[in-house]
Write a protein that holds these residues in place. Structure first.
Motif, PDB file in Angstrom:
ATOM      1  N   LEU A   1      -1.696  -8.459  31.684  1.00 66.40           N
ATOM      2  CA  LEU A   1      -1.197  -8.828  30.367  1.00 66.40           C
ATOM      3  C   LEU A   1      -1.125  -7.610  29.450  1.00 66.40           C
ATOM      4  CD1 LEU A   1      -0.317 -11.352  28.793  1.00 66.40           C
ATOM      5  CD2 LEU A   1      -2.677 -11.550  27.994  1.00 66.40           C
ATOM      6  N   THR A   2       0.023  -7.446  28.792  1.00 69.26           N
ATOM      7  CA  THR A   2       0.243  -6.342  27.862  1.00 69.26           C
ATOM      8  C   THR A   2       0.792  -6.882  26.543  1.00 69.26           C
ATOM      9  OG1 THR A   2       2.548  -5.962  28.490  1.00 69.26           O
ATOM     10  CG2 THR A   2       0.851  -4.800  29.788  1.00 69.26           C
ATOM     11  N   LEU A   3       0.699  -6.063  25.515  1.00 69.01           N
ATOM     12  CA  LEU A   3       1.280  -6.463  24.230  1.00 69.01           C
ATOM     13  C   LEU A   3       2.789  -6.624  24.340  1.00 69.01           C
ATOM     14  CD1 LEU A   3      -0.865  -4.269  21.819  1.00 69.01           C
ATOM     15  CD2 LEU A   3      -0.866  -6.772  21.983  1.00 69.01           C
ATOM     16  N   LEU A   4       3.451  -5.712  25.043  1.00 67.71           N
ATOM     17  CA  LEU A   4       4.896  -5.833  25.183  1.00 67.71           C
ATOM     18  C   LEU A   4       5.248  -7.082  25.992  1.00 67.71           C
ATOM     19  CD1 LEU A   4       7.601  -4.642  24.417  1.00 67.71           C
ATOM     20  CD2 LEU A   4       7.522  -3.290  26.528  1.00 67.71           C
ATOM     21  N   GLY A   5       4.451  -7.406  26.995  1.00 70.68           N
ATOM     22  CA  GLY A   5       4.673  -8.635  27.746  1.00 70.68           C
ATOM     23  C   GLY A   5       4.578  -9.862  26.857  1.00 70.68           C
ATOM     24  N   LEU A   6       3.660  -9.858  25.905  1.00 67.65           N
ATOM     25  CA  LEU A   6       3.544 -10.978  24.968  1.00 67.65           C
ATOM     26  C   LEU A   6       4.768 -11.074  24.065  1.00 67.65           C
ATOM     27  CD1 LEU A   6      -0.231 -10.720  23.989  1.00 67.65           C
ATOM     28  CD2 LEU A   6       0.854 -12.459  25.436  1.00 67.65           C
ATOM     29  N   VAL A   7       5.262  -9.945  23.590  1.00 69.03           N
ATOM     30  CA  VAL A   7       6.470  -9.938  22.755  1.00 69.03           C
ATOM     31  C   VAL A   7       7.644 -10.511  23.552  1.00 69.03           C
ATOM     32  CG1 VAL A   7       8.165  -8.431  21.607  1.00 69.03           C
ATOM     33  CG2 VAL A   7       5.701  -8.043  21.269  1.00 69.03           C
ATOM     34  N   ARG A   8       7.800 -10.072  24.780  1.00 68.11           N
ATOM     35  CA  ARG A   8       8.892 -10.549  25.634  1.00 68.11           C
ATOM     36  C   ARG A   8       8.735 -12.044  25.923  1.00 68.11           C
ATOM     37  NH1 ARG A   8      10.846  -6.195  29.544  1.00 68.11           N
ATOM     38  NH2 ARG A   8      10.541  -7.784  31.143  1.00 68.11           N
ATOM     39  N   HIS A   9       7.517 -12.466  26.244  1.00 69.55           N
ATOM     40  CA  HIS A   9       7.256 -13.872  26.555  1.00 69.55           C
ATOM     41  C   HIS A   9       7.580 -14.768  25.360  1.00 69.55           C
ATOM     42  CE1 HIS A   9       5.291 -17.497  27.959  1.00 69.55           C
ATOM     43  NE2 HIS A   9       4.479 -17.459  26.916  1.00 69.55           N
ATOM     44  N   LEU A  10       7.113 -14.381  24.187  1.00 69.77           N
ATOM     45  CA  LEU A  10       7.320 -15.235  23.025  1.00 69.77           C
ATOM     46  C   LEU A  10       8.777 -15.246  22.577  1.00 69.77           C
ATOM     47  CD1 LEU A  10       3.873 -14.589  21.467  1.00 69.77           C
ATOM     48  CD2 LEU A  10       4.778 -16.823  22.154  1.00 69.77           C
TER      49      LEU A  10
ATOM     50  N   PRO B   1      10.231 -15.994  37.676  1.00 76.25           N
ATOM     51  CA  PRO B   1      10.101 -16.786  36.449  1.00 76.25           C
ATOM     52  C   PRO B   1       9.148 -16.181  35.421  1.00 76.25           C
ATOM     53  CG  PRO B   1       9.019 -17.871  38.291  1.00 76.25           C
ATOM     54  CD  PRO B   1       9.755 -16.697  38.848  1.00 76.25           C
ATOM     55  N   ASP B   2       8.257 -15.302  35.839  1.00 72.36           N
ATOM     56  CA  ASP B   2       7.322 -14.680  34.904  1.00 72.36           C
ATOM     57  C   ASP B   2       7.676 -13.228  34.593  1.00 72.36           C
ATOM     58  OD1 ASP B   2       5.759 -16.993  34.648  1.00 72.36           O
ATOM     59  OD2 ASP B   2       4.607 -16.493  36.436  1.00 72.36           O
ATOM     60  N   ALA B   3       8.935 -12.882  34.746  1.00 69.11           N
ATOM     61  CA  ALA B   3       9.367 -11.496  34.516  1.00 69.11           C
ATOM     62  C   ALA B   3       9.180 -11.073  33.065  1.00 69.11           C
ATOM     63  CB  ALA B   3      10.820 -11.312  34.936  1.00 69.11           C
ATOM     64  N   ASP B   4       9.094 -12.039  32.147  1.00 68.75           N
ATOM     65  CA  ASP B   4       8.865 -11.682  30.746  1.00 68.75           C
ATOM     66  C   ASP B   4       7.538 -10.955  30.574  1.00 68.75           C
ATOM     67  OD1 ASP B   4       7.649 -14.093  31.485  1.00 68.75           O
ATOM     68  OD2 ASP B   4       7.922 -15.032  29.549  1.00 68.75           O
ATOM     69  N   PHE B   5       6.545 -11.312  31.369  1.00 69.74           N
ATOM     70  CA  PHE B   5       5.243 -10.656  31.272  1.00 69.74           C
ATOM     71  C   PHE B   5       5.225  -9.292  31.965  1.00 69.74           C
ATOM     72  CE2 PHE B   5       3.624 -15.034  30.537  1.00 69.74           C
ATOM     73  CZ  PHE B   5       3.005 -14.791  29.323  1.00 69.74           C
ATOM     74  N   ASP B   6       6.217  -8.999  32.812  1.00 69.84           N
ATOM     75  CA  ASP B   6       6.268  -7.735  33.540  1.00 69.84           C
ATOM     76  C   ASP B   6       6.925  -6.686  32.655  1.00 69.84           C
ATOM     77  OD1 ASP B   6       6.279  -5.704  35.386  1.00 69.84           O
ATOM     78  OD2 ASP B   6       7.919  -6.543  36.575  1.00 69.84           O
ATOM     79  N   ALA B   7       6.138  -6.122  31.774  1.00 62.28           N
ATOM     80  CA  ALA B   7       6.684  -5.210  30.769  1.00 62.28           C
ATOM     81  C   ALA B   7       6.690  -3.753  31.211  1.00 62.28           C
ATOM     82  CB  ALA B   7       5.892  -5.346  29.475  1.00 62.28           C
ATOM     83  N   GLY B   8       6.234  -3.458  32.415  1.00 63.50           N
ATOM     84  CA  GLY B   8       6.153  -2.077  32.877  1.00 63.50           C
ATOM     85  C   GLY B   8       7.465  -1.340  32.812  1.00 63.50           C
ATOM     86  N   ALA B   9       8.542  -2.039  33.150  1.00 58.90           N
ATOM     87  CA  ALA B   9       9.861  -1.413  33.136  1.00 58.90           C
ATOM     88  C   ALA B   9      10.596  -1.705  31.829  1.00 58.90           C
ATOM     89  CB  ALA B   9      10.690  -1.920  34.316  1.00 58.90           C
ATOM     90  N   GLY B  10       9.897  -2.326  30.891  1.00 58.01           N
ATOM     91  CA  GLY B  10      10.533  -2.724  29.641  1.00 58.01           C
ATOM     92  C   GLY B  10      10.904  -1.553  28.748  1.00 58.01           C
ATOM     93  N   ASP B  11      11.808  -1.825  27.860  1.00 58.92           N
ATOM     94  CA  ASP B  11      12.226  -0.877  26.833  1.00 58.92           C
ATOM     95  C   ASP B  11      11.748  -1.467  25.507  1.00 58.92           C
ATOM     96  OD1 ASP B  11      13.484   0.550  24.824  1.00 58.92           O
ATOM     97  OD2 ASP B  11      15.488   0.352  25.667  1.00 58.92           O
ATOM     98  N   PRO B  12      10.624  -0.992  24.965  1.00 56.95           N
ATOM     99  CA  PRO B  12      10.056  -1.620  23.781  1.00 56.95           C
ATOM    100  C   PRO B  12      11.024  -1.770  22.613  1.00 56.95           C
ATOM    101  CG  PRO B  12       8.512  -0.038  24.666  1.00 56.95           C
ATOM    102  CD  PRO B  12       9.789   0.121  25.436  1.00 56.95           C
TER     103      PRO B  12
END
Length: 173
Positions: free
Chosen positions: A56-65, A92-103
């Motif tokens: 769980l990451t902060l960015l994952g929470l932003v994406r999830h919400l 289905p849980d890719a929103d929590f996978d923020a490793g490759a995310g672009d904040p």
């Protein structure tokens, strides 16, 4: 220059108000609280997992919400077809996978989904009902969405508070 999550001034929750104003005010308060927990952090910090074994990451929470906003307000309540930026049937849980995310892009998506959620609910009665998308096909009303999202944000803001404290010691409401 390194991108950092924007600073935010949180609007106090309403103390005395009619039901609609109270629900919208508390939901906005919790939306802003999530952003407050992220304020000033770098991409690296936003994508640092809380504690093993959790990812769980902060960015994952932003994406999830952002996707929760889209799911309940737009797809279910307003009946809109939503192209989810993270969810796929295969992941289905890719929103929590923020490793490759672009904040920067992910925060823009969050803000856009909040605005689209507000637009979907604007002028609609809290008593207006809808049938949930999917096999359960439960019937809810708009009031339920507000209460559910306040609960969802409150729970995840607790997670965010712990993650932020682990990152840099910052705590608070």
């Amino acid at each position: 220059m390194t991108w950092r999550a924007p600073e935010i001034t949180r609007t106090p929750e309403p103390y005395v108000a009619d039901e609609r104003t109270m629900l919208e005010g508390w939901l906005d308060y919790h939306r802003q609280t999530l952003l407050l927990k992220c304020a000033g952090l770098t991409r690296e910090q936003l994508t640092t997992p809380s504690v093993e074994p959790s990812g769980l990451t902060l960015l994952g929470l932003v994406r999830h919400l952002a996707e929760v906003e889209a799911w309940w307000f737009r797809e279910n309540f307003a009946g809109q077809k939503v192209d989810y930026p993270y969810f796929t049937p295969e992941q289905p849980d890719a929103d929590f996978d923020a490793g490759a995310g672009d904040p920067e892009a992910d925060f823009a998506i969050f803000h856009r989904e909040v605005e689209l959620a507000r637009a979907a609910a604007a002028g609609r009665s809290l008593d207006e009902t809808f049938t949930e998308v999917g096999p359960k096909a439960r019937v809810f009303n708009l009031r339920w969405i507000y209460v559910h999202l306040i609960e969802e944000y409150a729970r995840h803001n607790g997670h965010a508070d712990l993650i932020r404290e682990r990152l840099d010691g910052v705590t608070g409401e």
